[in-house]
Design a protein around this motif. Sequence first.
Motif, PDB file in Angstrom:
ATOM      1  N   ARG A   1       0.823  -1.226   0.000  1.00 34.55           N
ATOM      2  CA  ARG A   1       0.000   0.000   0.000  1.00 34.55           C
ATOM      3  C   ARG A   1       0.853   1.271   0.000  1.00 34.55           C
TER       4      ARG A   1
ATOM      5  N   PHE B   1      -2.035 -12.154  -1.614  1.00 33.47           N
ATOM      6  CA  PHE B   1      -1.826 -13.573  -1.955  1.00 33.47           C
ATOM      7  C   PHE B   1      -2.955 -14.086  -2.850  1.00 33.47           C
TER       8      PHE B   1
ATOM      9  N   PHE C   1      -6.464  -2.721  12.479  1.00 35.67           N
ATOM     10  CA  PHE C   1      -7.599  -2.365  11.618  1.00 35.67           C
ATOM     11  C   PHE C   1      -7.555  -3.091  10.274  1.00 35.67           C
ATOM     12  N   ALA C   2      -6.570  -3.917  10.051  1.00 41.75           N
ATOM     13  CA  ALA C   2      -6.497  -4.687   8.803  1.00 41.75           C
ATOM     14  C   ALA C   2      -7.238  -6.007   9.033  1.00 41.75           C
ATOM     15  N   ALA C   3      -8.574  -5.966   8.933  1.00 43.75           N
ATOM     16  CA  ALA C   3      -9.389  -7.110   9.361  1.00 43.75           C
ATOM     17  C   ALA C   3      -9.379  -8.251   8.348  1.00 43.75           C
TER      18      ALA C   3
ATOM     19  N   ILE D   1      -7.068  -9.356   6.106  1.00 42.17           N
ATOM     20  CA  ILE D   1      -5.891 -10.231   6.058  1.00 42.17           C
ATOM     21  C   ILE D   1      -5.835 -11.103   7.324  1.00 42.17           C
TER      22      ILE D   1
HETATM   23  P1  NAP Z   1      -6.933  -5.574   4.829  1.00 43.52           P
HETATM   24  O1  NAP Z   1      -8.170  -4.847   4.423  1.00 43.52           O
HETATM   25  O2  NAP Z   1      -7.011  -6.518   5.955  1.00 43.52           O
HETATM   26  O3  NAP Z   1      -6.335  -6.379   3.587  1.00 43.52           O
HETATM   27  C1  NAP Z   1      -6.769  -6.214   2.266  1.00 43.52           C
HETATM   28  C2  NAP Z   1      -5.967  -7.139   1.387  1.00 43.52           C
HETATM   29  O4  NAP Z   1      -4.614  -6.695   1.269  1.00 43.52           O
HETATM   30  C3  NAP Z   1      -5.852  -8.543   1.934  1.00 43.52           C
HETATM   31  O5  NAP Z   1      -7.003  -9.312   1.641  1.00 43.52           O
HETATM   32  C4  NAP Z   1      -4.601  -9.031   1.255  1.00 43.52           C
HETATM   33  O6  NAP Z   1      -4.842  -9.352  -0.108  1.00 43.52           O
HETATM   34  C5  NAP Z   1      -3.733  -7.801   1.234  1.00 43.52           C
HETATM   35  N1  NAP Z   1      -2.829  -7.710   2.398  1.00 43.52           N
HETATM   36  C6  NAP Z   1      -3.021  -7.047   3.558  1.00 43.52           C
HETATM   37  N2  NAP Z   1      -1.942  -7.138   4.348  1.00 43.52           N
HETATM   38  C7  NAP Z   1      -1.042  -7.890   3.674  1.00 43.52           C
HETATM   39  C8  NAP Z   1       0.278  -8.323   3.954  1.00 43.52           C
HETATM   40  N3  NAP Z   1       0.899  -7.997   5.104  1.00 43.52           N
HETATM   41  N4  NAP Z   1       0.912  -9.085   3.018  1.00 43.52           N
HETATM   42  C9  NAP Z   1       0.297  -9.397   1.846  1.00 43.52           C
HETATM   43  N5  NAP Z   1      -0.953  -9.001   1.525  1.00 43.52           N
HETATM   44  C10 NAP Z   1      -1.608  -8.259   2.423  1.00 43.52           C
HETATM   45  O7  NAP Z   1      -5.753  -4.538   5.127  1.00 43.52           O
HETATM   46  P2  NAP Z   1      -5.657  -2.946   4.971  1.00 43.52           P
HETATM   47  O8  NAP Z   1      -6.429  -2.330   6.093  1.00 43.52           O
HETATM   48  O9  NAP Z   1      -5.947  -2.592   3.571  1.00 43.52           O
HETATM   49  O10 NAP Z   1      -4.118  -2.748   5.301  1.00 43.52           O
HETATM   50  C11 NAP Z   1      -3.119  -3.111   4.347  1.00 43.52           C
HETATM   51  C12 NAP Z   1      -1.791  -3.247   5.037  1.00 43.52           C
HETATM   52  O11 NAP Z   1      -1.449  -2.000   5.651  1.00 43.52           O
HETATM   53  C13 NAP Z   1      -1.763  -4.305   6.128  1.00 43.52           C
HETATM   54  O12 NAP Z   1      -0.648  -5.124   5.900  1.00 43.52           O
HETATM   55  C14 NAP Z   1      -1.634  -3.544   7.428  1.00 43.52           C
HETATM   56  O13 NAP Z   1      -0.805  -4.199   8.361  1.00 43.52           O
HETATM   57  C15 NAP Z   1      -1.076  -2.207   6.999  1.00 43.52           C
HETATM   58  N6  NAP Z   1      -1.624  -1.088   7.768  1.00 43.52           N
HETATM   59  C16 NAP Z   1      -2.970  -0.915   7.839  1.00 43.52           C
HETATM   60  C17 NAP Z   1      -3.483   0.128   8.582  1.00 43.52           C
HETATM   61  C18 NAP Z   1      -4.972   0.324   8.718  1.00 43.52           C
HETATM   62  O14 NAP Z   1      -5.366   1.256   9.443  1.00 43.52           O
HETATM   63  N7  NAP Z   1      -5.804  -0.482   8.084  1.00 43.52           N
HETATM   64  C19 NAP Z   1      -2.612   1.001   9.253  1.00 43.52           C
HETATM   65  C20 NAP Z   1      -1.219   0.809   9.148  1.00 43.52           C
HETATM   66  C21 NAP Z   1      -0.747  -0.255   8.402  1.00 43.52           C
HETATM   67  P3  NAP Z   1      -5.137 -10.852  -0.599  1.00 43.52           P
HETATM   68  O15 NAP Z   1      -6.509 -11.180  -0.079  1.00 43.52           O
HETATM   69  O16 NAP Z   1      -5.033 -10.751  -2.081  1.00 43.52           O
HETATM   70  O17 NAP Z   1      -4.081 -11.728   0.017  1.00 43.52           O
END
Ligand code: NAP
Length: 256
Positions: free
Chosen positions: A37, A53, A78-80, A82
């Motif tokens: 991201r 993945f 908040f990344a629910a 994954i």
């Molecule tokens: P999410 O809604 O739980 O994940 C969306 C999709 O992104 C997942 O289904 C997966 O895709 C892919 N993904 C997420 N984390 C991954 C990882 N570590 N490695 C490989 N693929 C990953 O997550 P999100 O809220 O969009 O956050 C994305 C990333 O940013 C996370 O890794 C999280 O730790 C980081 N982050 C999030 C926040 C927040 O507030 N949400 C804040 C700081 C950092 P596939 O289904 O195709 O595998």
Amino acid sequence: MNPRHVLILGGTGEARRLAEALAGEPALSVTLSLAGRTSNPRAQTGHVRVGGFGGADGLVRYMRENGIGILVDATHPFAARISQNAERATTEAGVPLVKLERPPWQAVEGDRWVEATDAAEAARLLGAAPRTVFLAIGRQELVPFAAFSQHAYIIRSVDPVAPEDAPAGARFILERGPFDAAAERALLEENGVDIVVAKNSGGEATYGKIAAARALGLPVVMVRRPRPPAEGGIATVEEAAARIRHMAGLPVERGE
Ligand code: NAP
């Protein structure tokens, strides 16, 4: 499946520090996985892979193909999606899951929190009267605020926000944490902020704005986590490193 092949799902400071903590152990093969991201992620130690993945099934496939023996979910609270995928995939593949999750912040005396279930409720809770709002919730959650254009928004994010994703007239601050309380207080004062909107991320790196709001007597709309804390979750990097060493059959006395 090799108990010494560890896959860390990351995107957090904790995941980075865990990869660092395990990097000095030659018996372990550690891969850190990032969603991709952030356009310019921090430098990471060791082997890194980037990108989704393809759901839980894709994660099962990846773990099988790479002989992963321990999956660590060290993603943001908040990344629910994954985290759900990690639970499903480890159950299906018969791989143990280690969940590293920082505890949520708790309100203390002097805090003026109003809790919200999600960003949409947080936007509604700002009320009808125009206010100057500090939005530090990440660029993916800004859309609901556009409907409440009476407010002046100051938005902080790591990567630039596309104008169509942000409320009209918003001001932007591009910055990556950690943020300390004194600097956060100065930022809130200099910008005449009336109210802060935050996610209950927990941890030290972004707590500065919460402490600063308390010191200034400002209200905080606090967005609750999307999921309750995981059962058997581990709160610190040190404990997670010790657990992984134990699971991999390595001695845990050395400094953990
Ligand atoms: P999410 O809604 O739980 O994940 C969306 C999709 O992104 C997942 O289904 C997966 O895709 C892919 N993904 C997420 N984390 C991954 C990882 N570590 N490695 C490989 N693929 C990953 O997550 P999100 O809220 O969009 O956050 C994305 C990333 O940013 C996370 O890794 C999280 O730790 C980081 N982050 C999030 C926040 C927040 O507030 N949400 C804040 C700081 C950092 P596939 O289904 O195709 O595998």
